[in-house]
Motif scaffolding. Structure first.
Motif, PDB file in Angstrom:
ATOM      1  N   VAL A 168       0.841  -1.182   0.000  1.00 54.77           N
ATOM      2  CA  VAL A 168       0.000   0.000   0.000  1.00 54.77           C
ATOM      3  C   VAL A 168       0.883   1.241   0.000  1.00 54.77           C
ATOM      4  N   HIS A 169       0.654   2.141  -0.945  1.00 50.12           N
ATOM      5  CA  HIS A 169       1.409   3.389  -1.026  1.00 50.12           C
ATOM      6  C   HIS A 169       0.507   4.543  -0.597  1.00 50.12           C
ATOM      7  N   PHE A 170       0.979   5.326   0.355  1.00 54.86           N
ATOM      8  CA  PHE A 170       0.235   6.479   0.817  1.00 54.86           C
ATOM      9  C   PHE A 170       0.912   7.752   0.312  1.00 54.86           C
ATOM     10  N   GLN A 171       0.110   8.688  -0.159  1.00 57.58           N
ATOM     11  CA  GLN A 171       0.654   9.985  -0.539  1.00 57.58           C
ATOM     12  C   GLN A 171      -0.455  11.015  -0.422  1.00 57.58           C
ATOM     13  N   ASP A 172      -0.068  12.272  -0.296  1.00 58.91           N
ATOM     14  CA  ASP A 172      -1.059  13.334  -0.168  1.00 58.91           C
ATOM     15  C   ASP A 172      -1.937  13.408  -1.411  1.00 58.91           C
ATOM     16  N   GLY A 173      -3.212  13.747  -1.168  1.00 57.48           N
ATOM     17  CA  GLY A 173      -4.109  13.945  -2.296  1.00 57.48           C
ATOM     18  C   GLY A 173      -3.635  15.094  -3.172  1.00 57.48           C
ATOM     19  N   ASP A 174      -3.763  14.935  -4.457  1.00 55.21           N
ATOM     20  CA  ASP A 174      -3.283  15.940  -5.409  1.00 55.21           C
ATOM     21  C   ASP A 174      -4.485  16.567  -6.113  1.00 55.21           C
ATOM     22  N   ALA A 175      -4.765  17.818  -5.759  1.00 52.75           N
ATOM     23  CA  ALA A 175      -5.931  18.487  -6.340  1.00 52.75           C
ATOM     24  C   ALA A 175      -5.795  18.644  -7.844  1.00 52.75           C
ATOM     25  N   GLY A 176      -4.574  18.523  -8.355  1.00 52.14           N
ATOM     26  CA  GLY A 176      -4.347  18.701  -9.772  1.00 52.14           C
ATOM     27  C   GLY A 176      -4.686  17.464 -10.596  1.00 52.14           C
ATOM     28  N   ARG A 177      -4.867  16.330  -9.933  1.00 52.17           N
ATOM     29  CA  ARG A 177      -5.198  15.129 -10.683  1.00 52.17           C
ATOM     30  C   ARG A 177      -6.583  15.259 -11.310  1.00 52.17           C
ATOM     31  N   ASP A 178      -6.690  14.852 -12.539  1.00 49.38           N
ATOM     32  CA  ASP A 178      -7.936  15.025 -13.272  1.00 49.38           C
ATOM     33  C   ASP A 178      -8.824  13.804 -13.084  1.00 49.38           C
ATOM     34  N   ASN A 179      -9.570  13.776 -11.992  1.00 47.68           N
ATOM     35  CA  ASN A 179     -10.562  12.724 -11.788  1.00 47.68           C
ATOM     36  C   ASN A 179     -11.745  13.310 -11.045  1.00 47.68           C
ATOM     37  N   VAL A 180     -12.870  12.654 -11.166  1.00 45.55           N
ATOM     38  CA  VAL A 180     -14.111  13.197 -10.640  1.00 45.55           C
ATOM     39  C   VAL A 180     -14.101  13.328  -9.117  1.00 45.55           C
ATOM     40  N   PHE A 181     -13.429  12.432  -8.429  1.00 45.11           N
ATOM     41  CA  PHE A 181     -13.419  12.539  -6.966  1.00 45.11           C
ATOM     42  C   PHE A 181     -12.669  13.790  -6.523  1.00 45.11           C
ATOM     43  N   GLU A 182     -11.501  14.035  -7.102  1.00 45.59           N
ATOM     44  CA  GLU A 182     -10.730  15.212  -6.728  1.00 45.59           C
ATOM     45  C   GLU A 182     -11.507  16.496  -7.032  1.00 45.59           C
ATOM     46  N   ARG A 183     -12.180  16.518  -8.160  1.00 47.56           N
ATOM     47  CA  ARG A 183     -12.882  17.726  -8.561  1.00 47.56           C
ATOM     48  C   ARG A 183     -14.138  17.971  -7.730  1.00 47.56           C
ATOM     49  N   ARG A 184     -14.904  16.913  -7.471  1.00 47.52           N
ATOM     50  CA  ARG A 184     -16.213  17.085  -6.847  1.00 47.52           C
ATOM     51  C   ARG A 184     -16.224  16.816  -5.334  1.00 47.52           C
ATOM     52  N   CYS A 185     -15.291  16.020  -4.852  1.00 43.27           N
ATOM     53  CA  CYS A 185     -15.367  15.590  -3.448  1.00 43.27           C
ATOM     54  C   CYS A 185     -14.108  15.879  -2.645  1.00 43.27           C
ATOM     55  N   GLY A 186     -12.970  15.976  -3.321  1.00 47.98           N
ATOM     56  CA  GLY A 186     -11.678  15.999  -2.641  1.00 47.98           C
ATOM     57  C   GLY A 186     -11.427  17.164  -1.721  1.00 47.98           C
ATOM     58  N   ALA A 187     -12.142  18.275  -1.910  1.00 49.25           N
ATOM     59  CA  ALA A 187     -11.924  19.428  -1.037  1.00 49.25           C
ATOM     60  C   ALA A 187     -12.401  19.170   0.384  1.00 49.25           C
ATOM     61  N   CYS A 188     -13.342  18.253   0.563  1.00 46.24           N
ATOM     62  CA  CYS A 188     -13.906  17.970   1.891  1.00 46.24           C
ATOM     63  C   CYS A 188     -13.670  16.534   2.358  1.00 46.24           C
ATOM     64  N   HIS A 189     -13.441  15.613   1.428  1.00 42.07           N
ATOM     65  CA  HIS A 189     -13.367  14.201   1.769  1.00 42.07           C
ATOM     66  C   HIS A 189     -12.040  13.580   1.322  1.00 42.07           C
ATOM     67  N   ARG A 190     -11.773  12.401   1.896  1.00 37.71           N
ATOM     68  CA  ARG A 190     -10.643  11.589   1.454  1.00 37.71           C
ATOM     69  C   ARG A 190     -11.142  10.190   1.114  1.00 37.71           C
ATOM     70  N   LEU A 191     -10.358   9.506   0.281  1.00 42.32           N
ATOM     71  CA  LEU A 191     -10.751   8.183  -0.187  1.00 42.32           C
ATOM     72  C   LEU A 191      -9.511   7.351  -0.472  1.00 42.32           C
ATOM     73  N   LEU A 192      -9.503   6.141   0.010  1.00 36.90           N
ATOM     74  CA  LEU A 192      -8.416   5.209  -0.282  1.00 36.90           C
ATOM     75  C   LEU A 192      -8.920   4.184  -1.281  1.00 36.90           C
ATOM     76  N   THR A 193      -8.190   4.011  -2.386  1.00 43.24           N
ATOM     77  CA  THR A 193      -8.575   3.078  -3.443  1.00 43.24           C
ATOM     78  C   THR A 193      -7.402   2.167  -3.790  1.00 43.24           C
ATOM     79  N   ARG A 194      -7.699   1.067  -4.428  1.00 41.32           N
ATOM     80  CA  ARG A 194      -6.653   0.152  -4.863  1.00 41.32           C
ATOM     81  C   ARG A 194      -5.957   0.667  -6.114  1.00 41.32           C
ATOM     82  N   THR A 195      -6.724   1.209  -7.035  1.00 36.44           N
ATOM     83  CA  THR A 195      -6.188   1.595  -8.337  1.00 36.44           C
ATOM     84  C   THR A 195      -5.498   2.951  -8.319  1.00 36.44           C
ATOM     85  N   TRP A 196      -6.119   3.933  -7.661  1.00 34.55           N
ATOM     86  CA  TRP A 196      -5.598   5.304  -7.689  1.00 34.55           C
ATOM     87  C   TRP A 196      -4.884   5.706  -6.396  1.00 34.55           C
TER      88      TRP A 196
END
Length: 270
Positions: A168-196
């Motif tokens: 498992v690799h942990f790193q800070d969320g990157d607001a610059g990543r172009d995905n729907v979670f970062e754009r719509r949810c990432g400002a308030c929430h966090r999410l751990l996924t297998r793929t991303w």
């Protein structure tokens, strides 16, 4: 003969403690016996009862507060299991053979992981792990739940044949990543996924790891489990489902809901 006698005497002195240890473990010279029906001291506390040297006898010792997992029907262990359920640890971890594999498999921790190390990890969470602010007593209860879960998993056959360890690799969320979670949810929430990996950077809202699984708390409207239909209704107008919520409606473009659901469901379940 004069040279040989001191050697024999030295060997006799070295053998004397061993003979004494054969009668009773060295632990009982300092500690009173308890729970005799469970076995020897090492059954619950590990350590090395053959030596009277503390550095050896106490090597990898399991302190009493972490040893209740070995006592059948322990109230301490049951409280730990209740905490694991109430705080939904299995939304990210596998314990007792059940849960999502988004973070460490608690049934198969690395060799040398002590009870104290587990307790410290609970109190000082890794990046993207929620901070639960457990008390010392609660941390000890959780450790007992983890240890008894690992014992149960081992009794059922342990790791499946051919299963590879998870990294498992942990790193800070990157607001610059172009995905729907970062754009719509990432400002308030966090999410751990297998793929991303780890997504989001906010802590205002709840951690959404494992949201669409049976291991996430039943926090959907009417205290039900989250699914795609409940999520879509919630995003359209959160205050229609829960008047006091601070969350505002989330306007999604065509196709974004399907992508968001895919990300929220990205896990390996056991």
């Amino acid at each position: 003969m004069a040279v040989r006698f001191p050697l024999l005497a030295a060997l006799a002195l070295l053998a004397a403690p061993v003979a004494a240890q054969a009668g009773a473990p060295s632990c009982l010279k300092c500690h009173s016996a308890h729970f005799r029906a469970l076995g020897s001291c090492v059954t619950c506390h590990a350590g090395d009862p053959r030596s009277e040297r503390l550095s050896i006898a106490h090597h990898d010792l399991v302190p009493g507060r972490f040893a209740w997992f070995a006592v059948p029907g322990s109230v301490v262990t049951q409280r730990g299991r209740d905490l694991m359920e109430n705080y939904a640890c299995r939304r990210c971890h596998t314990s007792a053979g059940k849960g999502n594999r988004l973070a460490a498999d608690l049934d198969h921790l690395p060799a040398g992981t002590t009870a104290q190390v587990i307790s410290d990890a609970v109190g000082n969470p890794a990046l993207l792990m929620p901070q639960f602010h457990f008390t010392e007593r609660q941390k000890a209860e959780l450790v007992n739940a983890v240890l008894v879960g690992a014992r149960e998993a081992a009794g059922k056959g342990g790791r499946r044949q051919g299963e590879s360890p998870q990294v498992v690799h942990f790193q800070d969320g990157d607001a610059g990543r172009d995905n729907v979670f970062e754009r719509r949810c990432g400002a308030c929430h966090r999410l751990l996924t297998r793929t991303w990996g780890g997504l989001g950077r906010g802590s205002i809202g709840p951690n959404l790891s494992g949201l669409l699984t049976e291991f996430y708390p039943r926090t959907a409207p009417n205290r039900s489990a989250w699914n795609q239909a409940a999520l879509e209704k919630w995003l359209e107008n959160p205050r229609k489902s829960r008047e006091q919520t601070q969350m505002r409606p989330v306007v999604l473009q065509e196709g974004e809901l399907a992508k968001l659901v895919s990300m929220l469901a990205d896990r390996q379940e056991r």
